[in-house]
Design a protein around this motif. Sequence first.
Motif, mmCIF file in Angstrom:
data_model
loop_
_atom_site.group_PDB
_atom_site.id
_atom_site.type_symbol
_atom_site.label_atom_id
_atom_site.label_comp_id
_atom_site.label_asym_id
_atom_site.label_seq_id
_atom_site.Cartn_x
_atom_site.Cartn_y
_atom_site.Cartn_z
ATOM 1 N N ARG A 195 0.830 -1.202 0.000
ATOM 2 C CA ARG A 195 0.000 0.000 0.000
ATOM 3 C C ARG A 195 0.865 1.254 0.000
ATOM 4 O O ARG A 195 1.961 1.259 0.526
ATOM 5 C CB ARG A 195 -0.903 0.017 1.234
ATOM 6 N N CYS A 196 0.298 2.304 -0.549
ATOM 7 C CA CYS A 196 0.960 3.611 -0.550
ATOM 8 C C CYS A 196 0.997 4.143 0.891
ATOM 9 O O CYS A 196 -0.023 4.133 1.582
ATOM 10 C CB CYS A 196 0.180 4.565 -1.450
ATOM 11 N N ASP A 197 2.165 4.626 1.341
ATOM 12 C CA ASP A 197 2.279 5.170 2.695
ATOM 13 C C ASP A 197 1.485 6.458 2.854
ATOM 14 O O ASP A 197 1.181 6.869 3.969
ATOM 15 C CB ASP A 197 3.747 5.464 3.037
ATOM 16 N N LEU A 198 1.149 7.118 1.766
ATOM 17 C CA LEU A 198 0.431 8.388 1.859
ATOM 18 C C LEU A 198 -1.077 8.181 1.786
ATOM 19 O O LEU A 198 -1.807 8.559 2.689
ATOM 20 C CB LEU A 198 0.891 9.344 0.752
ATOM 21 N N CYS A 199 -1.564 7.580 0.712
ATOM 22 C CA CYS A 199 -3.020 7.490 0.518
ATOM 23 C C CYS A 199 -3.573 6.119 0.883
ATOM 24 O O CYS A 199 -4.788 5.948 0.969
ATOM 25 C CB CYS A 199 -3.388 7.842 -0.923
ATOM 26 N N GLY A 200 -2.711 5.128 1.091
ATOM 27 C CA GLY A 200 -3.190 3.808 1.489
ATOM 28 C C GLY A 200 -3.713 2.960 0.346
ATOM 29 O O GLY A 200 -4.198 1.854 0.573
ATOM 30 N N ALA A 231 5.355 4.366 -2.246
ATOM 31 C CA ALA A 231 4.303 5.253 -2.748
ATOM 32 C C ALA A 231 3.741 4.715 -4.054
ATOM 33 O O ALA A 231 4.366 3.918 -4.755
ATOM 34 C CB ALA A 231 4.851 6.663 -2.955
ATOM 35 N N CYS A 232 2.514 5.191 -4.357
ATOM 36 C CA CYS A 232 1.812 4.730 -5.558
ATOM 37 C C CYS A 232 2.215 5.545 -6.769
ATOM 38 O O CYS A 232 1.995 5.118 -7.897
ATOM 39 C CB CYS A 232 0.300 4.818 -5.344
ATOM 40 N N SER A 233 2.790 6.738 -6.542
ATOM 41 C CA SER A 233 3.096 7.617 -7.668
ATOM 42 C C SER A 233 4.250 8.534 -7.279
ATOM 43 O O SER A 233 4.550 8.697 -6.097
ATOM 44 C CB SER A 233 1.880 8.462 -8.047
ATOM 45 N N GLY A 253 4.235 11.686 -7.393
ATOM 46 C CA GLY A 253 3.691 12.805 -6.626
ATOM 47 C C GLY A 253 3.530 12.462 -5.152
ATOM 48 O O GLY A 253 3.889 13.259 -4.282
ATOM 49 N N HIS A 254 3.000 11.269 -4.880
ATOM 50 C CA HIS A 254 2.820 10.880 -3.481
ATOM 51 C C HIS A 254 4.165 10.632 -2.810
ATOM 52 O O HIS A 254 4.333 10.917 -1.629
ATOM 53 C CB HIS A 254 1.915 9.647 -3.381
ATOM 54 N N LEU A 255 5.139 10.114 -3.567
ATOM 55 C CA LEU A 255 6.474 9.929 -2.979
ATOM 56 C C LEU A 255 7.061 11.287 -2.607
ATOM 57 O O LEU A 255 7.632 11.453 -1.524
ATOM 58 C CB LEU A 255 7.396 9.212 -3.976
HETATM 59 ZN ZN LIG Z 1 -0.636 7.206 -2.978
#
Ligand SMILES: [Zn+2]
Length: 124
Positions: free
Chosen positions: A2-7, A41-43, A45-47
């Motif tokens: 999972r993305c650490d930011l948005c899950g 991260a998923c992207s 931007g989120h990283l």
């Molecule tokens: Zn994300």
Amino acid sequence: MRCDLCGAMIPAGSEIHSLVADSASVHGHDPSLDGSRILTACSVGHLADLQHNYRQKPFINAELWASKIALALQQHPDGLSTPQLAAATGLNTLQIERAIDWQREHRQSEHDPAPPPTQPADRE
Ligand SMILES: [Zn+2]
């Protein structure tokens, strides 16, 4: 993963990772990684947002030392003397004293900082 930011669930193979400084993070098996955290991260931007968040957070040596001590004590439930603790953590006596002082000041009533929320992202 999972993305650490948005899950959000990230399809295998498309995660983006980065290493950031984090004085709250210790690794039981590889002391050379103590004080750093692997982000997922998923992207891009989120990283970037995650990296930004961690760069805002001050790096506190005493916090890192306190985490190392906590980890060593978890592995020795019968307790350790200060010299034994120094041997187990690689810290010196002064560092151990500072870490314990820091913990008294900062962790009396508050809980350990919670990781970012990881609720399923399928409910909008
Ligand atoms: Zn994300």
